[in-house]
Design a protein around this motif. Structure first.
Motif, PDB file in Angstrom:
ATOM      1  N   PRO A 103       0.813  -1.224   0.000  1.00 32.25           N
ATOM      2  CA  PRO A 103       0.000   0.000   0.000  1.00 32.25           C
ATOM      3  C   PRO A 103       0.842   1.267   0.000  1.00 32.25           C
ATOM      4  N   ALA A 104       1.976   1.243   0.704  1.00 32.85           N
ATOM      5  CA  ALA A 104       2.787   2.462   0.795  1.00 32.85           C
ATOM      6  C   ALA A 104       3.323   2.867  -0.571  1.00 32.85           C
ATOM      7  N   VAL A 105       3.711   1.905  -1.374  1.00 34.57           N
ATOM      8  CA  VAL A 105       4.300   2.231  -2.681  1.00 34.57           C
ATOM      9  C   VAL A 105       3.224   2.368  -3.755  1.00 34.57           C
ATOM     10  N   LEU A 106       2.401   1.339  -3.917  1.00 30.93           N
ATOM     11  CA  LEU A 106       1.473   1.332  -5.038  1.00 30.93           C
ATOM     12  C   LEU A 106       0.291   2.267  -4.825  1.00 30.93           C
ATOM     13  N   GLU A 107      -0.175   2.403  -3.586  1.00 30.13           N
ATOM     14  CA  GLU A 107      -1.337   3.266  -3.341  1.00 30.13           C
ATOM     15  C   GLU A 107      -0.922   4.692  -2.996  1.00 30.13           C
ATOM     16  N   ASP A 108      -0.049   4.826  -1.993  1.00 29.04           N
ATOM     17  CA  ASP A 108       0.276   6.166  -1.514  1.00 29.04           C
ATOM     18  C   ASP A 108       1.127   6.948  -2.501  1.00 29.04           C
ATOM     19  N   VAL A 109       2.039   6.278  -3.190  1.00 28.84           N
ATOM     20  CA  VAL A 109       2.966   6.977  -4.084  1.00 28.84           C
ATOM     21  C   VAL A 109       2.481   6.931  -5.538  1.00 28.84           C
ATOM     22  N   CYS A 110       2.096   5.759  -5.991  1.00 25.28           N
ATOM     23  CA  CYS A 110       1.803   5.599  -7.428  1.00 25.28           C
ATOM     24  C   CYS A 110       0.342   5.811  -7.774  1.00 25.28           C
ATOM     25  N   GLY A 111      -0.555   5.837  -6.791  1.00 26.07           N
ATOM     26  CA  GLY A 111      -1.949   6.150  -7.077  1.00 26.07           C
ATOM     27  C   GLY A 111      -2.800   4.970  -7.474  1.00 26.07           C
ATOM     28  N   PHE A 112      -2.335   3.732  -7.287  1.00 28.36           N
ATOM     29  CA  PHE A 112      -3.146   2.566  -7.617  1.00 28.36           C
ATOM     30  C   PHE A 112      -4.120   2.271  -6.480  1.00 28.36           C
ATOM     31  N   LYS A 113      -5.177   1.565  -6.800  1.00 31.64           N
ATOM     32  CA  LYS A 113      -6.168   1.155  -5.801  1.00 31.64           C
ATOM     33  C   LYS A 113      -6.133  -0.360  -5.689  1.00 31.64           C
ATOM     34  N   LEU A 114      -5.802  -0.864  -4.508  1.00 37.17           N
ATOM     35  CA  LEU A 114      -5.650  -2.295  -4.279  1.00 37.17           C
ATOM     36  C   LEU A 114      -6.799  -2.816  -3.428  1.00 37.17           C
ATOM     37  N   TYR A 115      -7.134  -4.099  -3.664  1.00 36.35           N
ATOM     38  CA  TYR A 115      -8.044  -4.789  -2.756  1.00 36.35           C
ATOM     39  C   TYR A 115      -7.240  -5.876  -2.061  1.00 36.35           C
ATOM     40  N   ILE A 116      -7.133  -5.748  -0.726  1.00 36.46           N
ATOM     41  CA  ILE A 116      -6.379  -6.708   0.074  1.00 36.46           C
ATOM     42  C   ILE A 116      -7.360  -7.402   0.997  1.00 36.46           C
ATOM     43  N   HIS A 117      -7.450  -8.740   0.816  1.00 36.65           N
ATOM     44  CA  HIS A 117      -8.396  -9.507   1.632  1.00 36.65           C
ATOM     45  C   HIS A 117      -7.982  -9.437   3.103  1.00 36.65           C
ATOM     46  N   GLY A 118      -8.949  -9.166   3.940  1.00 36.46           N
ATOM     47  CA  GLY A 118      -8.679  -9.000   5.368  1.00 36.46           C
ATOM     48  C   GLY A 118      -8.564  -7.547   5.763  1.00 36.46           C
ATOM     49  N   ARG A 119      -8.264  -6.714   4.791  1.00 31.56           N
ATOM     50  CA  ARG A 119      -8.184  -5.281   5.073  1.00 31.56           C
ATOM     51  C   ARG A 119      -9.403  -4.546   4.529  1.00 31.56           C
ATOM     52  N   ASP A 120      -9.851  -4.926   3.364  1.00 31.43           N
ATOM     53  CA  ASP A 120     -10.902  -4.168   2.697  1.00 31.43           C
ATOM     54  C   ASP A 120     -12.266  -4.850   2.727  1.00 31.43           C
ATOM     55  N   ASP A 121     -12.367  -6.079   3.246  1.00 30.76           N
ATOM     56  CA  ASP A 121     -13.684  -6.705   3.310  1.00 30.76           C
ATOM     57  C   ASP A 121     -14.419  -6.236   4.560  1.00 30.76           C
ATOM     58  N   LEU A 122     -15.707  -6.264   4.464  1.00 35.89           N
ATOM     59  CA  LEU A 122     -16.554  -5.787   5.553  1.00 35.89           C
ATOM     60  C   LEU A 122     -17.033  -6.962   6.392  1.00 35.89           C
ATOM     61  N   PRO A 123     -17.187  -6.761   7.698  1.00 33.75           N
ATOM     62  CA  PRO A 123     -17.670  -7.839   8.567  1.00 33.75           C
ATOM     63  C   PRO A 123     -19.071  -8.282   8.158  1.00 33.75           C
ATOM     64  N   GLY A 124     -19.269  -9.598   8.175  1.00 38.27           N
ATOM     65  CA  GLY A 124     -20.577 -10.151   7.879  1.00 38.27           C
ATOM     66  C   GLY A 124     -20.806 -10.467   6.419  1.00 38.27           C
ATOM     67  N   GLU A 125     -19.900 -10.085   5.524  1.00 37.33           N
ATOM     68  CA  GLU A 125     -20.078 -10.384   4.107  1.00 37.33           C
ATOM     69  C   GLU A 125     -19.746 -11.846   3.822  1.00 37.33           C
TER      70      GLU A 125
END
Length: 540
Positions: A400-422
């Motif tokens: 996330p620090a390189v690809l999202e914060d610096v390069c502007g990409f949007k990542l989906y990381i399981h365990g970080r971006d999923d919502l409880p109960g889904e």
């Protein structure tokens, strides 16, 4: 009467002794005593036939005093006298030499000596060539006349009571027994080989002697004005100073003509010495310049053709051949430059692409219905504590620090971006369909023995299915640490590793989190082009 008979007998004995003496003397040193006055005559015959060869000189052949004519055969080891004994196969009688019959060994040179007295004589030479069977070299003449009727005279007829038969192409011509045969040239079947066979008798034995002609239909002659096949008028010939050069000139005068004309080279209106010979296409004149000098470059060389009615000429100019070195150097430099440019482009392809992206040259709004630039899958279970921390640190912090914060990409990381109960199953499939790339993180302890009900295992199954079967996603393989071999990995993942080698991230490297390092350049190059609105900075 008895006295007269005795006198005649003594005379004959004296003549025979004298002849024997002259013959012996001639055999010992004939060349020093006899004068050779005629050209070599060649007779070509076939073995098995008979031959009676007369002295090649007309006066000698009519000589009535046979006691002063002798025959010899010129062998490699000296001159051998020929016998007069008529029971021998090869013998002579006066001016006639007999071969009864011919043998292949009879090929050779035969010498006839005609003596006037004990110190004066003439010498004539005949070459006899015996063939095993008929050969075209035996043809007496190749007739190709344009007359209506061609009379052929039998070349072996000697007017000594021979019986004559004629053959055409070795087939008997009936009812033709004269020593001459007339060929009607206008007839279509006129051309061919005509053979005359003379049959004669000698001491009760019958012998044959043959001679053949070939008659061909003569092609009508057509004369043309002198036509230069080469060179072209006012042409240029490139030469090197000091080198030898040959100038060729071919002129066509017509077909089947006797008097072709003449072709020669000229320089400053002076005729030069050149080699002239007839060619199938005309007359070829060749001029050789042994050493090309500066003077040769200042004049024109002209080829002149003359026939009975016309005179024509063409001229050429000699010019120094330009050195190929500058051209070679230029093309070599261009080739090296292109190779270097191609190498640089291949080596810096990633940097060039990222450079264009950094200036937003390749950025545009995307309307593909996707939400995420990449879906990240990694191994969460079945790892030791050290490997687990390393994977968690890379996935949750570094990516996330390189690809999202610096390069502007949007990542989906399981365990970080999923919502409880889904629902995990539906969530994984939906998020992967909304992603443009699949980032698969491999760790050294990656295990093949994962339960299929495990959420992470299902993550991997869905991702591999999307990449290998449906081919909706492009995968980016990232390897953490060293992995010596991949045989313990699932077969689908092994197949991917064979097609796409993984990018290795070295945690201990000083540039492990630097976006401009080689590793991150490769990752950024494989990621989709970030949109203009999400770009955070300029890196290349």
């Amino acid at each position: 009467m008895i006295g007269d008979v005795a006198t005649m007998t003594e005379v004959r004995v004296i003549i025979c002794l004298l002849a024997e003496l002259v013959m012996t003397s001639a055999a010992m040193n004939y060349s020093a005593q006899c004068e050779n006055l005629s050209e070599l005559q060649t007779i070509r015959v076939i073995q098995g036939e008979g031959l009676r060869q007369t002295c090649p000189n007309l006066d000698c052949s009519k000589e009535t005093n046979n006691s002063f004519i002798f025959w010899f055969k010129n062998l490699s080891d000296g001159i051998q006298p020929i016998t007069m004994e008529e029971n021998e196969r090869v013998h002579y009688h006066g001016s006639v030499l007999y071969f009864l019959p011919l043998s292949l060994n009879d090929t050779g040179h035969y010498i006839t000596q005609r003596w006037y007295n004990a110190s004066e004589c003439e010498e004539f030479e005949t070459k006899v060539v015996v063939y095993e069977k008929f050969h075209t070299d035996q043809l007496y003449r190749n007739f190709s006349e344009q007359t209506d009727i061609l009379p052929l005279g039998c070349p072996v007829w000697q007017n000594k009571g021979e019986n004559i038969t004629w053959y055409k192409d070795f087939h008997l011509i009936p009812n033709n027994f004269d020593d001459k045969y007339q060929v009607h040239l206008r007839a279509e079947e006129a051309k061919g080989i005509y053979t005359c066979i003379c049959t004669w008798e000698h001491h009760g034995h019958i012998y044959n002697t043959s001679g053949s002609f070939q008659v061909q239909r003569k092609v009508p002659s057509v004369r043309f004005p002198p036509t230069f096949q080469y060179p072209t008028n006012n042409s240029v010939m490139f030469v090197d100073l000091g080198e030898e050069v040959k100038l060729n000139c071919l002129v066509f005068f017509g077909t089947n003509i006797d008097n072709w004309g003449s072709v020669h080279w000229m320089k400053n209106r002076l005729i030069l010495k050149s080699d002239e010979r007839e060619d199938d296409e005309g007359i070829l004149s060749s001029l050789t310049i042994s050493h090309v000098s500066e003077t040769d470059l200042k004049v024109k060389y002209c080829c002149e053709a003359i026939d009975l009615n016309e005179w024509k000429s063409v001229c050429i100019t000699l010019m120094i051949r330009e050195s190929l070195l500058p051209v070679t150097v230029t093309f070599s430099c261009m080739g090296l430059f292109l190779l270097l440019a191609a190498g640089l482009v291949k080596w810096f392809t990633v940097d060039l692409i990222l450079f264009f992206r950094s200036f937003r040259i390749m950025q545009c709004k995307r309307h593909d219905g996707k939400v995420y630039d990449a879906y990240v899958i990694y191994q969460k279970d079945d790892t030791d504590e050290v490997t687990g921390r390393k994977v968690a640190y890379f996935v949750s912090k570094v990516l996330p620090a390189v690809l999202e914060d610096v390069c502007g990409f949007k990542l989906y990381i399981h365990g970080r971006d999923d919502l409880p109960g889904e629902d995990c199953t539906e969530l994984i499939q939906m998020r992967m369909q909304q992603s443009r790339r699949l980032i698969a993180v491999l760790s050294p302890r990656f295990s093949q023995h994962q339960g299929v009900t495990n959420s992470l295992s299902y993550d991997w199954h869905v991702g591999l299915h999307q990449v290998l079967v449906e081919q909706d996603l492009r995968v980016i393989l990232i390897q953490l640490g060293d992995m010596k071999e991949y045989s313990h990995l699932p077969l689908g993942l092994q197949h991917l590793l064979q097609k796409t080698p993984p990018l290795r991230w070295d945690e201990e490297s000083g540039r492990a989190t630097c976006p401009t390092s080689y590793f991150w350049k490769q990752v950024r190059y494989m990621m989709p082009v970030p949109p203009y609105s999400s770009s955070r900075g300029v890196y290349f």
